[in-house]
Design a protein around this motif. Sequence first.
Motif, PDB file in Angstrom:
ATOM      1  N   PHE A 108       0.718  -1.215   0.013  1.00 56.51           N
ATOM      2  CA  PHE A 108       0.050  -0.196   0.076  1.00 56.51           C
ATOM      3  C   PHE A 108       0.801   1.248  -0.055  1.00 56.51           C
ATOM      4  CE2 PHE A 108       0.404  -0.976   4.450  1.00 56.51           C
ATOM      5  CZ  PHE A 108       0.904   0.256   4.991  1.00 56.51           C
ATOM      6  N   ALA A 109       0.261   2.331  -0.264  1.00 53.45           N
ATOM      7  CA  ALA A 109       0.907   3.648  -0.365  1.00 53.45           C
ATOM      8  C   ALA A 109      -0.208   4.598   0.462  1.00 53.45           C
ATOM      9  CB  ALA A 109       1.041   4.102  -1.545  1.00 53.45           C
ATOM     10  N   ILE A 110       0.434   5.548   1.118  1.00 50.05           N
ATOM     11  CA  ILE A 110      -0.135   6.565   1.905  1.00 50.05           C
ATOM     12  C   ILE A 110       0.582   7.922   1.841  1.00 50.05           C
ATOM     13  CG2 ILE A 110      -1.002   7.414   4.387  1.00 50.05           C
ATOM     14  CD1 ILE A 110      -1.072   4.636   5.314  1.00 50.05           C
ATOM     15  N   LEU A 111      -0.419   8.688   1.460  1.00 46.82           N
ATOM     16  CA  LEU A 111       0.413  10.181   1.052  1.00 46.82           C
ATOM     17  C   LEU A 111      -0.291  11.054   1.746  1.00 46.82           C
ATOM     18  CD1 LEU A 111       1.625  12.121  -0.835  1.00 46.82           C
ATOM     19  CD2 LEU A 111      -0.736  12.327  -2.030  1.00 46.82           C
ATOM     20  N   ASP A 112       0.600  11.830   2.521  1.00 51.46           N
ATOM     21  CA  ASP A 112       0.299  12.936   3.591  1.00 51.46           C
ATOM     22  C   ASP A 112       1.024  14.298   3.396  1.00 51.46           C
ATOM     23  OD1 ASP A 112       2.531  12.171   4.797  1.00 51.46           O
ATOM     24  OD2 ASP A 112       1.687  11.078   6.435  1.00 51.46           O
ATOM     25  N   ALA A 113       1.008  15.113   4.135  1.00 46.11           N
ATOM     26  CA  ALA A 113       1.735  16.563   4.155  1.00 46.11           C
ATOM     27  C   ALA A 113       3.286  16.011   4.262  1.00 46.11           C
ATOM     28  CB  ALA A 113       1.123  17.351   5.121  1.00 46.11           C
ATOM     29  N   LYS A 114       3.849  15.021   4.800  1.00 39.89           N
ATOM     30  CA  LYS A 114       5.184  14.722   5.022  1.00 39.89           C
ATOM     31  C   LYS A 114       5.727  13.797   3.931  1.00 39.89           C
ATOM     32  CE  LYS A 114       4.376  14.564  10.064  1.00 39.89           C
ATOM     33  NZ  LYS A 114       4.586  13.996  11.423  1.00 39.89           N
ATOM     34  N   GLY A 115       4.952  13.237   3.109  1.00 37.46           N
ATOM     35  CA  GLY A 115       5.470  12.476   1.960  1.00 37.46           C
ATOM     36  C   GLY A 115       4.552  11.544   1.600  1.00 37.46           C
ATOM     37  N   ILE A 116       5.389  10.468   0.998  1.00 39.17           N
ATOM     38  CA  ILE A 116       4.627   9.367   0.512  1.00 39.17           C
ATOM     39  C   ILE A 116       5.250   8.113   1.397  1.00 39.17           C
ATOM     40  CG2 ILE A 116       4.371   7.393  -1.360  1.00 39.17           C
ATOM     41  CD1 ILE A 116       4.544   9.758  -3.226  1.00 39.17           C
ATOM     42  N   PHE A 117       4.488   7.123   1.902  1.00 42.11           N
ATOM     43  CA  PHE A 117       4.694   5.918   2.838  1.00 42.11           C
ATOM     44  C   PHE A 117       4.199   4.816   2.260  1.00 42.11           C
ATOM     45  CE2 PHE A 117       3.570   3.178   6.401  1.00 42.11           C
ATOM     46  CZ  PHE A 117       4.859   2.599   6.591  1.00 42.11           C
ATOM     47  N   LEU A 118       5.247   4.053   1.804  1.00 45.58           N
ATOM     48  CA  LEU A 118       5.040   2.726   0.951  1.00 45.58           C
ATOM     49  C   LEU A 118       5.378   1.712   2.062  1.00 45.58           C
ATOM     50  CD1 LEU A 118       6.590   3.233  -2.613  1.00 45.58           C
ATOM     51  CD2 LEU A 118       4.055   3.410  -1.914  1.00 45.58           C
ATOM     52  N   ALA A 119       4.474   0.331   1.802  1.00 42.27           N
ATOM     53  CA  ALA A 119       4.856  -0.728   2.654  1.00 42.27           C
ATOM     54  C   ALA A 119       4.682  -2.141   2.151  1.00 42.27           C
ATOM     55  CB  ALA A 119       4.380  -0.715   4.090  1.00 42.27           C
TER      56      ALA A 119
ATOM     57  N   THR B 249       9.520  -4.572   4.138  1.00 40.94           N
ATOM     58  CA  THR B 249       9.976  -3.339   4.014  1.00 40.94           C
ATOM     59  C   THR B 249       9.001  -2.067   3.905  1.00 40.94           C
ATOM     60  OG1 THR B 249      11.939  -4.188   2.930  1.00 40.94           O
ATOM     61  CG2 THR B 249      11.886  -1.987   2.833  1.00 40.94           C
ATOM     62  N   TRP B 250       9.617  -0.924   4.428  1.00 42.53           N
ATOM     63  CA  TRP B 250       8.634   0.079   4.227  1.00 42.53           C
ATOM     64  C   TRP B 250       9.832   1.315   4.030  1.00 42.53           C
ATOM     65  CZ3 TRP B 250      10.102   4.246   7.247  1.00 42.53           C
ATOM     66  CH2 TRP B 250      10.696   4.071   8.521  1.00 42.53           C
ATOM     67  N   LEU B 251       9.073   2.401   3.337  1.00 43.86           N
ATOM     68  CA  LEU B 251       9.774   3.454   2.782  1.00 43.86           C
ATOM     69  C   LEU B 251       9.056   4.784   2.809  1.00 43.86           C
ATOM     70  CD1 LEU B 251      11.827   3.742  -0.484  1.00 43.86           C
ATOM     71  CD2 LEU B 251      10.089   5.289  -0.060  1.00 43.86           C
ATOM     72  N   HIS B 252       9.672   5.609   3.450  1.00 40.72           N
ATOM     73  CA  HIS B 252       9.097   7.042   3.658  1.00 40.72           C
ATOM     74  C   HIS B 252       9.877   7.938   2.912  1.00 40.72           C
ATOM     75  CE1 HIS B 252       7.013  10.632   5.222  1.00 40.72           C
ATOM     76  NE2 HIS B 252       6.188   9.931   5.643  1.00 40.72           N
ATOM     77  N   THR B 253       9.413   8.832   2.042  1.00 46.04           N
ATOM     78  CA  THR B 253      10.270   9.643   1.308  1.00 46.04           C
ATOM     79  C   THR B 253      10.891  10.643   2.201  1.00 46.04           C
ATOM     80  OG1 THR B 253       8.255  10.742   0.606  1.00 46.04           O
ATOM     81  CG2 THR B 253       8.945   9.473  -1.045  1.00 46.04           C
ATOM     82  N   ALA B 254      10.442  10.962   3.367  1.00 45.24           N
ATOM     83  CA  ALA B 254      11.086  11.916   4.365  1.00 45.24           C
ATOM     84  C   ALA B 254      12.177  11.264   5.422  1.00 45.24           C
ATOM     85  CB  ALA B 254       9.972  12.715   4.899  1.00 45.24           C
ATOM     86  N   VAL B 255      11.853   9.875   5.355  1.00 39.29           N
ATOM     87  CA  VAL B 255      12.719   9.340   6.424  1.00 39.29           C
ATOM     88  C   VAL B 255      13.798   8.430   5.800  1.00 39.29           C
ATOM     89  CG1 VAL B 255      12.763   7.717   8.454  1.00 39.29           C
ATOM     90  CG2 VAL B 255      10.830   9.394   8.004  1.00 39.29           C
ATOM     91  N   GLY B 256      13.511   7.796   4.641  1.00 38.44           N
ATOM     92  CA  GLY B 256      14.084   6.608   4.002  1.00 38.44           C
ATOM     93  C   GLY B 256      13.567   5.225   4.096  1.00 38.44           C
ATOM     94  N   ARG B 257      14.394   4.141   3.663  1.00 40.02           N
ATOM     95  CA  ARG B 257      13.836   2.747   3.981  1.00 40.02           C
ATOM     96  C   ARG B 257      14.405   1.845   4.953  1.00 40.02           C
ATOM     97  NH1 ARG B 257      15.075  -0.644  -1.571  1.00 40.02           N
ATOM     98  NH2 ARG B 257      16.623  -1.492  -0.501  1.00 40.02           N
TER      99      ARG B 257
END
Length: 254
Positions: free
Chosen positions: A15-26, A67-75
């Motif tokens: 899934f992907a979640i988009l919020d004000a901080k970026g994109i979260f994939l898992a 694995t998860w990835l957040h565009t503001a945090v990394g993988r």
Amino acid sequence: EGPDCVARLDGMFAFAILDAKGIFLARDPLGIKPLYYGHRGPRFYFASEIKALVDRVDEVHEFPPGTWLHTAVGRRTYYELPKPGDAERPWDPAALRDTLERAVVKRLMADVPVGCFLSGGLDSSIIAALMRPHVKDLHTFAVGLPGAPDLERAREVAAFLGTIHHECEVSPEEMRAELPAILYHLESFDQALVRSAIPNYFVSRLARRYVKVVLSGEGADELFSGYHYLKRYPVGTPLEMELRGITAALHNTY
């Protein structure tokens, strides 16, 4: 809970979640659900199929399982398969039966009809048997070449369990005719994967007439040492290491 939420999810997902901080994939621990990503310049793309990205990114990457990835945090990797010895328990057939049954019943919680692929082999027959007390009208599905022993075994199991059984005989000519469509959806030329995808394509086409979800015995050979070649490995760490390796590779093989 932020990205840590994925460690509490039980099942298959991408899934992907988009919020004000970026994109979260898992992606789920075994990579049952497909997920791919890539870049072109500063743009980040993701999709559940390779073909959606081919003309949009410089290079397509597979998103790793567990694995998860957040565009503001990394993988981050949030799950790894246990290593041999990490989860040793005494052999308890009753506990195994209870674990399997709870896993099957949990996946029957759906608001659409659920059926079962049935080859007549041990793995799919066990799944169908565990489903039967919980599904009033259980539909089972089998596929094979005309006269294939799998079809006969599936009929026997279906009759024993009292399921509503459906089967599909497929000729080599029909397989060849559908191969381009199978490869298009599979997105792989791996010989073993294509070989297993062909019957799955036909049995899925049959099942969709009656149900929206199916359970199957896939993955049991990796967990319970069902492949013939595994007899070469001594029981203990060598065998456990091989089982761990092929389980970790399931998302790219079967």
